[in-house]
Structures are given as C-alpha cells and as structure tokens.
Design a protein around this motif. Structure first.
Motif, PDB file in Angstrom:
ATOM      1  N   UNK A  53       0.832  -1.211   0.000  1.00  0.00           N
ATOM      2  CA  UNK A  53       0.000   0.000   0.000  1.00  0.00           C
ATOM      3  C   UNK A  53       0.861   1.253   0.000  1.00  0.00           C
ATOM      4  N   UNK A  54       1.931   1.249   0.794  1.00  0.00           N
ATOM      5  CA  UNK A  54       2.846   2.397   0.845  1.00  0.00           C
ATOM      6  C   UNK A  54       3.497   2.630  -0.519  1.00  0.00           C
ATOM      7  N   UNK A  55       3.899   1.544  -1.170  1.00  0.00           N
ATOM      8  CA  UNK A  55       4.559   1.659  -2.481  1.00  0.00           C
ATOM      9  C   UNK A  55       3.593   2.172  -3.547  1.00  0.00           C
ATOM     10  N   UNK A  56       2.372   1.638  -3.542  1.00  0.00           N
ATOM     11  CA  UNK A  56       1.402   1.965  -4.604  1.00  0.00           C
ATOM     12  C   UNK A  56       0.797   3.358  -4.451  1.00  0.00           C
ATOM     13  N   UNK A  57       0.563   3.754  -3.219  1.00  0.00           N
ATOM     14  CA  UNK A  57      -0.234   4.964  -3.005  1.00  0.00           C
ATOM     15  C   UNK A  57       0.520   6.140  -2.393  1.00  0.00           C
ATOM     16  N   UNK A  58       1.573   5.867  -1.611  1.00  0.00           N
ATOM     17  CA  UNK A  58       2.163   6.934  -0.807  1.00  0.00           C
ATOM     18  C   UNK A  58       3.646   7.166  -1.058  1.00  0.00           C
ATOM     19  N   UNK A  59       4.225   6.592  -2.099  1.00  0.00           N
ATOM     20  CA  UNK A  59       5.661   6.808  -2.335  1.00  0.00           C
ATOM     21  C   UNK A  59       5.931   8.283  -2.588  1.00  0.00           C
ATOM     22  N   UNK A  60       7.058   8.765  -2.090  1.00  0.00           N
ATOM     23  CA  UNK A  60       7.353  10.196  -2.170  1.00  0.00           C
ATOM     24  C   UNK A  60       7.455  10.668  -3.618  1.00  0.00           C
ATOM     25  N   UNK A  61       7.925   9.800  -4.510  1.00  0.00           N
ATOM     26  CA  UNK A  61       8.036  10.194  -5.920  1.00  0.00           C
ATOM     27  C   UNK A  61       6.655  10.500  -6.502  1.00  0.00           C
ATOM     28  N   UNK A  62       5.690   9.652  -6.202  1.00  0.00           N
ATOM     29  CA  UNK A  62       4.322   9.854  -6.698  1.00  0.00           C
ATOM     30  C   UNK A  62       3.720  11.141  -6.130  1.00  0.00           C
ATOM     31  N   UNK A  63       3.854  11.321  -4.814  1.00  0.00           N
ATOM     32  CA  UNK A  63       3.234  12.473  -4.155  1.00  0.00           C
ATOM     33  C   UNK A  63       3.891  13.783  -4.588  1.00  0.00           C
ATOM     34  N   UNK A  64       5.222  13.800  -4.659  1.00  0.00           N
ATOM     35  CA  UNK A  64       5.935  15.010  -5.094  1.00  0.00           C
ATOM     36  C   UNK A  64       5.529  15.370  -6.523  1.00  0.00           C
ATOM     37  N   UNK A  65       5.343  14.368  -7.364  1.00  0.00           N
ATOM     38  CA  UNK A  65       4.884  14.631  -8.732  1.00  0.00           C
ATOM     39  C   UNK A  65       3.543  15.355  -8.755  1.00  0.00           C
ATOM     40  N   UNK A  66       2.634  14.951  -7.867  1.00  0.00           N
ATOM     41  CA  UNK A  66       1.322  15.614  -7.797  1.00  0.00           C
ATOM     42  C   UNK A  66       1.460  17.064  -7.335  1.00  0.00           C
ATOM     43  N   UNK A  67       2.337  17.302  -6.364  1.00  0.00           N
ATOM     44  CA  UNK A  67       2.566  18.681  -5.902  1.00  0.00           C
ATOM     45  C   UNK A  67       3.186  19.540  -7.003  1.00  0.00           C
ATOM     46  N   UNK A  68       4.157  18.980  -7.718  1.00  0.00           N
ATOM     47  CA  UNK A  68       4.817  19.740  -8.794  1.00  0.00           C
ATOM     48  C   UNK A  68       3.800  20.126  -9.869  1.00  0.00           C
ATOM     49  N   UNK A  69       2.948  19.179 -10.263  1.00  0.00           N
ATOM     50  CA  UNK A  69       1.922  19.474 -11.284  1.00  0.00           C
ATOM     51  C   UNK A  69       1.008  20.607 -10.828  1.00  0.00           C
ATOM     52  N   UNK A  70       0.610  20.598  -9.563  1.00  0.00           N
ATOM     53  CA  UNK A  70      -0.278  21.645  -9.055  1.00  0.00           C
ATOM     54  C   UNK A  70       0.444  22.992  -9.014  1.00  0.00           C
ATOM     55  N   UNK A  71       1.677  23.017  -8.508  1.00  0.00           N
ATOM     56  CA  UNK A  71       2.449  24.263  -8.419  1.00  0.00           C
ATOM     57  C   UNK A  71       2.616  24.874  -9.803  1.00  0.00           C
ATOM     58  N   UNK A  72       2.977  24.032 -10.778  1.00  0.00           N
ATOM     59  CA  UNK A  72       3.216  24.555 -12.126  1.00  0.00           C
ATOM     60  C   UNK A  72       1.925  25.008 -12.787  1.00  0.00           C
ATOM     61  N   UNK A  73       0.818  24.345 -12.460  1.00  0.00           N
ATOM     62  CA  UNK A  73      -0.486  24.785 -12.993  1.00  0.00           C
ATOM     63  C   UNK A  73      -0.842  26.178 -12.446  1.00  0.00           C
ATOM     64  N   UNK A  74      -0.603  26.389 -11.163  1.00  0.00           N
ATOM     65  CA  UNK A  74      -0.875  27.709 -10.560  1.00  0.00           C
ATOM     66  C   UNK A  74       0.037  28.775 -11.155  1.00  0.00           C
ATOM     67  N   UNK A  75       1.321  28.446 -11.304  1.00  0.00           N
ATOM     68  CA  UNK A  75       2.269  29.405 -11.871  1.00  0.00           C
ATOM     69  C   UNK A  75       1.916  29.774 -13.318  1.00  0.00           C
ATOM     70  N   UNK A  76       1.426  28.796 -14.076  1.00  0.00           N
ATOM     71  CA  UNK A  76       1.108  29.049 -15.485  1.00  0.00           C
ATOM     72  C   UNK A  76      -0.069  29.999 -15.655  1.00  0.00           C
ATOM     73  N   UNK A  77      -0.909  30.110 -14.613  1.00  0.00           N
ATOM     74  CA  UNK A  77      -2.082  30.993 -14.678  1.00  0.00           C
ATOM     75  C   UNK A  77      -1.804  32.357 -14.040  1.00  0.00           C
ATOM     76  N   UNK A  78      -0.599  32.546 -13.526  1.00  0.00           N
ATOM     77  CA  UNK A  78      -0.289  33.804 -12.812  1.00  0.00           C
ATOM     78  C   UNK A  78       0.273  34.854 -13.750  1.00  0.00           C
TER      79      UNK A  78
END
Length: 376
Positions: A351-376
């Motif tokens: 479960x930790x590997x599939x859902x909570x690995x830091x690589x997966x979660x950091x990727x989601x944060x990066x996508x959100x940050x860049x989406x916000x920056x692109x609209x600024x």
C-alpha cells in the motif's frame, strides 16, 4: 541574449524541522527543475542550519505555534507581509495553520499567488469550542486569497469545502521515502517479548492515555509484552502529557521511553506492531513509515487514520477514545502468530509503495504548483 530569471518559490511552515523532514524531497525536486527555493520558518538551530546549506532561509520571529495572543499573531502577519514584499516570490506555499492563515493573507494582499496545504485540522476541530468557529473564519478569509488549497484526506476537505470550493485538491500525504524506510535495514533478532511501538508527540489527542490504560490491562493477561514510546511532551500544548506522568509510567514498568529520536528506524526494527490511537490526523506519517517497514498497525477509525489502515489486511481499526476496543485489538495482534503478522506487514508495504511513495506524491505537488504558476 538576456538571461531568464529563475522563478522564486517560498515554502513556509511553523518549524524548520517540518520543512526539512517532511518537504525536503519536494524542495530538492523544485530546485532540480530550476526554481529558486526559499524556506521560511522560525529559527531552531539544527534544522534551520540544515536548510541554509541547500536553500535560502529567512526566519520569522513572531510565530508561536500554540499561542492565542492576537497581538503576536498580528505581528506575525506584518512580518510575513514585509518579508514577502522584500522577497517578491512568484508563489508562496504554506504548511500548518498559522502560515496557512497569515502567510496566505499577506501574500494575497501583495498580489502573490499562494497554495495552502492543510496538513491536519488538529485539536481545534476534535472538540467543537469557540475557537473552532474563530479558526474557521480565519480559514475562510485566507482561502479567499489562495489559488489552491490542498487537503491530505477527504474528510478534512469536506469539513472546509464551503470555504475553498473549486480551489480544493486532494493529495493524500506528503509522501514516504520507501527506500529509506525498508525492513532490509533491520538485523534479524529473536524477540522474547511482543513489542508495541508508539511514535509521536505525547499528546492526549494522539490517544496516549487510552494506549497506556489498554496496555496496562493487556500486560496483566500477557506478561511478555512491552510498550516502547518514542517522542517527547509538546511544551506549550494544552493537550501534552507531563514529564512527571511519563516518569511515573516508566517507574511502574509500563513503558520504555526513549524521547525524541532523529532516526526512528531502529525502533521500527524492534517493534512487532505500531500503534497510533489518534483522535484525528491529516495522513499520519508515522503509520506510513511503519507500513514501509512492513510493520502491522493499529489505529483509530478516525479521519486520516482510517485512510491508511485496511482493517484485517494491514492492521486493525479501533474506536477513537475507546480503551476496551484498543485493548482487544492489541490482544488480537499478539495472538495472530508470526505468519499472519508478516502478511499484514507485506500488505502495508504494498500500500505504501502503490499509493504513498514520495516520488508519486511530489509529482502531484509539482503538477499543481506549475499549474498555478502558469495561470499567474
């Protein structure tokens, strides 16, 4: 050709410890992608010095994590305002309650996009008191200035959805480094006693008192059990247990107390099961670490906690604030047998590997940050 300036990203939290220990992968990834990463928190010696080695660091002096002094909070607001006006960041990402509120309002008034990450709603939302309504009002005001609000579990999101509406995003946890937390780091050793482990701040809201009572009953029935406590009282927190209480439990032979530890992995190695009977969490990092280390878990059927425990698969869920429910779950865990314990541990690791690995979660944060920056 004129050199293109790097975009500046501020990450602000209530402690340097939390920035370094929980957001380091995100900050390093942002830096690798060419962003200028600026960290903001109170100075604490060790962890602020570690942050300074890799990133820019700016201290705030008026942040009192548990204080309710409006004058001090007003000073914090102006401190953020003046700091952000000087730094001129392209985006501010705030973690924890006071940065979420006063950091977001300050950034908003300066026209700087911001993201709030709600790491958990804390004791103010566990019991409905006058302060709960006041904090909700402050969140409502802060969220008006945010471009996005990140929640770690759906129940926290639903609690504050009316304030954040279309700005709400669910990113479950801040990720766990499954290479760092790995059972292969443990040396095989025969355990004469079944060891339960609690890791965290020693607060009543973490269920520490219920845990002591449940374990006291269990030890009378099954003498070959022990309870290891890793963590310290949280001075200034009204819900902290006292050092005197801890010393009493040690003297009575109920617990082994090891205080705060920078590296908790050796203690996970010592444990047969990790217990967190908390009343409410964002997503409990302690349980993610335990799962990555292939340890069965016992936790409460409460927001944040129930998200990481599949009852009967990687651990047991118990009723919050219920000593008897916790006692029976601990008793069941002791009686499971080695093969079933290993099954629980391996299910948690998957479960930790599939859902909570830091690589997966950091990727989601990066996508959100860049989406916000692109609209600024």
């Amino acid at each position: 050709m004129e050199k293109k300036e790097r975009k500046r990203i501020v990450l602000s939290s209530n402690t340097a410890f939390s920035l370094y220990n929980f957001r380091l992968h995100l900050m390093r990834t942002l830096k690798e992608k060419g962003y200028e990463v600026i960290t903001v928190s109170p100075e604490d010696g060790k962890y602020s010095e570690l942050l300074k080695k890799e990133f820019s660091f700016f201290p705030v002096k008026s942040l009192d994590r548990k204080g309710k002094n409006p004058i001090k909070d007003l000073k914090l607001f102006f401190e953020y305002f003046l700091l952000f006006r000087r730094l001129k960041p392209d985006i501010v990402i705030n973690f924890t309650i006071k940065p979420n509120i006063y950091g977001s309002i300050s950034a908003g008034l300066l026209g700087i996009p911001s993201i709030s990450v709600i790491t958990g709603l804390g004791y103010v939302f566990i019991r409905e008191i006058w302060l709960t309504k006041f904090v909700k009002l402050l969140y409502w005001l802060a969220f008006r200035f945010n471009r996005a609000v990140v929640f770690l579990n759906s129940e926290d999101l639903n609690t504050l959805r009316n304030f954040s509406k279309e700005k709400s995003f669910l990113i479950e946890s801040e990720g766990i480094d499954i290479k760092h937390f790995d059972l292969t780091l443990c040396k095989e050793a025969k355990k004469d006693e079944f060891a339960f482990l609690f890791v965290g701040r020693l607060l009543t809201d973490k269920g520490i008192c219920e845990l002591i009572k449940a374990f006291e009953s269990l030890k009378k029935e099954k003498p070959k059990v022990k309870l290891i406590i890793v963590g310290s009282p949280d001075e200034g927190n009204p819900n902290s247990v006292s050092k005197g209480e801890l010393e009493k439990w040690v003297k009575e032979g109920l617990i082994e107390w090891h205080g705060f530890q920078e590296d908790v992995r050796p203690f996970y190695c010592m444990a047969n099961c990790v217990v967190l009977p908390s009343y409410r969490e964002g997503i409990p990092r302690v349980l993610l670490e335990a799962m990555a280390m292939e340890k069965p878990i016992i936790t409460t059927d409460a927001p944040g906690c129930r998200n990481v425990c599949v009852d009967g698969v990687n651990g047991f869920l118990v009723k919050p604030k219920d000593v008897e429910s916790l006692y029976f779950a601990m008793k069941r865990m002791v009686e499971l047998g080695d093969e079933k314990l290993r099954e629980f541990g391996k299910a948690g690791r998957r479960l930790a590997e599939e859902k909570y690995s830091v690589e997966k979660i950091v990727g989601e944060y990066i996508n959100l940050i860049e989406a916000v920056l692109s609209k600024s």
